[in-house]
Design a protein around this motif. Structure first.
Motif, PDB file in Angstrom:
ATOM      1  N   GLU A   5       0.843  -1.384  -0.093  1.00 44.80           N
ATOM      2  CA  GLU A   5      -0.035  -0.088  -0.053  1.00 44.80           C
ATOM      3  C   GLU A   5       1.185   1.274  -0.102  1.00 44.80           C
ATOM      4  O   GLU A   5       0.504   2.194  -0.734  1.00 44.80           O
ATOM      5  CB  GLU A   5      -1.066   0.010   1.292  1.00 44.80           C
ATOM      6  N   ALA A   6       2.073   1.318   0.839  1.00 44.64           N
ATOM      7  CA  ALA A   6       2.902   2.368   0.830  1.00 44.64           C
ATOM      8  C   ALA A   6       3.399   2.595  -0.745  1.00 44.64           C
ATOM      9  O   ALA A   6       3.738   3.853  -0.961  1.00 44.64           O
ATOM     10  CB  ALA A   6       3.947   2.272   1.958  1.00 44.64           C
ATOM     11  N   MET A   7       3.866   1.523  -1.217  1.00 44.05           N
ATOM     12  CA  MET A   7       4.457   1.457  -2.585  1.00 44.05           C
ATOM     13  C   MET A   7       3.594   2.205  -3.554  1.00 44.05           C
ATOM     14  O   MET A   7       3.640   2.785  -4.131  1.00 44.05           O
ATOM     15  CB  MET A   7       5.102   0.219  -3.012  1.00 44.05           C
ATOM     16  N   ARG A   8       2.122   1.766  -3.598  1.00 48.42           N
ATOM     17  CA  ARG A   8       1.104   2.118  -4.532  1.00 48.42           C
ATOM     18  C   ARG A   8       0.876   3.597  -4.111  1.00 48.42           C
ATOM     19  O   ARG A   8       0.634   4.460  -4.950  1.00 48.42           O
ATOM     20  CB  ARG A   8       0.152   1.452  -4.171  1.00 48.42           C
ATOM     21  N   LEU A   9       0.855   3.959  -2.897  1.00 46.98           N
ATOM     22  CA  LEU A   9       0.912   5.403  -2.382  1.00 46.98           C
ATOM     23  C   LEU A   9       2.133   6.304  -3.127  1.00 46.98           C
ATOM     24  O   LEU A   9       1.990   7.395  -3.465  1.00 46.98           O
ATOM     25  CB  LEU A   9       0.809   5.692  -1.069  1.00 46.98           C
ATOM     26  N   TYR A  10       3.058   5.906  -2.681  1.00 48.41           N
ATOM     27  CA  TYR A  10       4.203   6.730  -3.366  1.00 48.41           C
ATOM     28  C   TYR A  10       4.139   6.812  -4.934  1.00 48.41           C
ATOM     29  O   TYR A  10       4.753   8.153  -5.201  1.00 48.41           O
ATOM     30  CB  TYR A  10       5.668   5.894  -2.869  1.00 48.41           C
ATOM     31  N   THR A  11       3.987   5.674  -5.589  1.00 48.67           N
ATOM     32  CA  THR A  11       3.886   5.834  -7.047  1.00 48.67           C
ATOM     33  C   THR A  11       2.797   6.855  -7.415  1.00 48.67           C
ATOM     34  O   THR A  11       3.014   7.778  -8.473  1.00 48.67           O
ATOM     35  CB  THR A  11       3.457   4.518  -7.827  1.00 48.67           C
ATOM     36  N   VAL A  33      -1.207  10.146   4.441  1.00 49.47           N
ATOM     37  CA  VAL A  33      -0.208  10.243   3.587  1.00 49.47           C
ATOM     38  C   VAL A  33       1.241  10.720   3.894  1.00 49.47           C
ATOM     39  O   VAL A  33       2.127   9.910   3.612  1.00 49.47           O
ATOM     40  CB  VAL A  33      -0.839  11.108   2.342  1.00 49.47           C
ATOM     41  N   THR A  34       1.106  11.712   4.438  1.00 50.51           N
ATOM     42  CA  THR A  34       2.230  12.313   5.163  1.00 50.51           C
ATOM     43  C   THR A  34       3.221  11.347   6.011  1.00 50.51           C
ATOM     44  O   THR A  34       4.445  11.231   5.923  1.00 50.51           O
ATOM     45  CB  THR A  34       2.207  13.792   5.818  1.00 50.51           C
ATOM     46  N   HIS A  35       2.204  10.833   6.986  1.00 51.03           N
ATOM     47  CA  HIS A  35       3.064  10.026   7.918  1.00 51.03           C
ATOM     48  C   HIS A  35       3.454   8.604   7.300  1.00 51.03           C
ATOM     49  O   HIS A  35       4.481   8.137   7.428  1.00 51.03           O
ATOM     50  CB  HIS A  35       1.808   9.652   8.733  1.00 51.03           C
ATOM     51  N   ALA A  36       2.759   8.084   6.287  1.00 52.45           N
ATOM     52  CA  ALA A  36       3.179   6.746   5.489  1.00 52.45           C
ATOM     53  C   ALA A  36       4.492   7.159   4.899  1.00 52.45           C
ATOM     54  O   ALA A  36       5.312   6.205   4.668  1.00 52.45           O
ATOM     55  CB  ALA A  36       2.165   6.443   4.565  1.00 52.45           C
ATOM     56  N   ILE A  37       4.722   8.422   3.950  1.00 53.40           N
ATOM     57  CA  ILE A  37       5.812   8.638   3.319  1.00 53.40           C
ATOM     58  C   ILE A  37       7.065   8.861   4.342  1.00 53.40           C
ATOM     59  O   ILE A  37       8.237   8.517   3.975  1.00 53.40           O
ATOM     60  CB  ILE A  37       5.445   9.771   2.473  1.00 53.40           C
ATOM     61  N   LYS A  38       6.751   9.440   5.495  1.00 48.32           N
ATOM     62  CA  LYS A  38       7.971   9.608   6.382  1.00 48.32           C
ATOM     63  C   LYS A  38       8.598   8.193   6.982  1.00 48.32           C
ATOM     64  O   LYS A  38       9.644   7.912   6.924  1.00 48.32           O
ATOM     65  CB  LYS A  38       7.269  10.333   7.563  1.00 48.32           C
ATOM     66  N   ARG A  39       7.512   7.364   7.110  1.00 48.83           N
ATOM     67  CA  ARG A  39       7.665   5.787   7.686  1.00 48.83           C
ATOM     68  C   ARG A  39       8.792   5.201   6.559  1.00 48.83           C
ATOM     69  O   ARG A  39       9.309   4.459   6.748  1.00 48.83           O
ATOM     70  CB  ARG A  39       6.520   5.095   7.953  1.00 48.83           C
ATOM     71  N   LEU A  40       8.012   5.439   5.324  1.00 49.16           N
ATOM     72  CA  LEU A  40       8.798   4.728   4.117  1.00 49.16           C
ATOM     73  C   LEU A  40      10.166   5.237   4.084  1.00 49.16           C
ATOM     74  O   LEU A  40      11.103   4.344   4.028  1.00 49.16           O
ATOM     75  CB  LEU A  40       7.999   4.973   2.877  1.00 49.16           C
ATOM     76  N   GLU A  41      10.456   6.594   4.222  1.00 48.56           N
ATOM     77  CA  GLU A  41      11.669   7.257   3.976  1.00 48.56           C
ATOM     78  C   GLU A  41      12.715   6.548   5.192  1.00 48.56           C
ATOM     79  O   GLU A  41      13.897   6.319   4.774  1.00 48.56           O
ATOM     80  CB  GLU A  41      11.877   8.642   3.934  1.00 48.56           C
TER      81      GLU A  41
END
Length: 299
Positions: A5-11, A33-41
């Motif tokens: 889900e995080a990858m799909r959000l990032y794309t 969205v903001t929180h998910a990208i911070k966790r991904l990075e």
């Protein structure tokens, strides 16, 4: 949010150039969205996006990660599409194992009707009466005749096979036709069937009303293969008990005679066994359903 889900959000953020647009597109809160990208990075240990007041752009690492995400998500979408299509039109390879006699006489002659209905399924067929370890050997299902012990497999009964007690015409000329179970034990001999699993000779079995009677006869030969069992019987070496499908041709040509038809052997269950699994593949489900139809029509 899981990794896919995080990858799909990032794309979507990269493609739309905006956190807000991606959040709207995926029906997610902006904060999520903001929180998910911070966790991904943080998990990747790399900055993926450069944020400006007007637009979000991927960094060099972000471009590389975006390419990987696109390929992985495309593969996942393709896999899921294949499975959805297979549920509608089952396809793929099935490994099955059949008893030799049942395979040649019942299942294999009817396979053209199966393939006409399910042209995208491929069958890898083994025939024999040996024990098959489904999990270790990668077999999807086996068809077995007779009463089975606890194997840890899922079993579905698909039919019943009627049996008959028979001897060759030459044997009957030499020994006569017994008229009772008592007479059967007076000078008659059997081709003794040895179970491939237990390695023990099995007695002859007869149904007297609802009661099962066992009769053990002497014999000069013991076998554990159905072809040899029938061959020895037709050679006049003794009495045997087999399914009616197996001996139909012998009755038609007069090579075999039925003995004590008033006391038939018990019918044998036909069972399909397959490993326990959370979700049965559509190709296995339709094959088992077809076996039920086949045995209902011919047994």
């Amino acid at each position: 949010m899981d990794r896919l889900e995080a990858m799909r959000l990032y794309t979507r953020i990269v493609e739309l150039g905006s956190f807000t647009a991606a959040a709207d597109d995926l029906n997610l809160p902006r904060a999520t969205v903001t929180h998910a990208i911070k966790r991904l990075e943080t998990r990747l240990g790399a900055q993926l996006l450069q944020r400006t007041t007007r637009r979000v752009r991927p960094t060099g690492d972000g471009d590389t990660y975006y390419g990987h995400c696109r390929r992985l998500l495309a593969d996942m979408d393709e896999v899921e599409a294949d499975f959805r299509e297979a549920a509608i039109q089952p396809k793929g390879r099935l490994r099955i194992d059949l008893p030799a006699s049942l395979g040649w006489l019942l299942v294999i002659p009817a396979l053209p009707t199966f393939f006409a209905r399910f042209p995208q399924i491929e069958l890898d067929i083994g025939t024999g009466d040996r024990f098959v370890d489904l999990v270790r050997e990668g077999v999807d299902c086996v068809l077995r005749i007779g009463h089975l012990g606890d194997s840890g497999m899922v079993g579905r009964r698909v039919g019943m096979l009627q049996q008959a007690t028979v001897a060759s015409a030459d044997y009957v000329r030499r020994h006569g036709l017994p008229e009772s179970l008592a007479a059967l034990q007076d000078g008659h001999v059997a081709v003794n069937w040895v179970s491939p699993n237990t390695r023990r000779a099995e007695p002859l079995e007869f149904m007297v009303g609802r009661r099962r009677r066992e009769v053990t006869l002497p014999g000069c030969v013991s076998v554990s293969g159905m072809d040899a069992y029938l061959g020895c019987c037709e050679a006049g070496l003794g009495i045997a008990q087999m399914t009616r499908q197996r001996i139909a041709e012998g009755f038609k040509t007069g090579r075999l005679r039925e003995i004590l038809p008033a006391y038939p052997p018990p019918s044998l269950p036909i069972t399909v066994l397959y490993p326990q699994q959370r979700q049965m593949p559509a190709r296995l489900r339709v094959f088992i359903d077809w076996l039920v139809e086949l045995t209902a029509a011919q047994c």
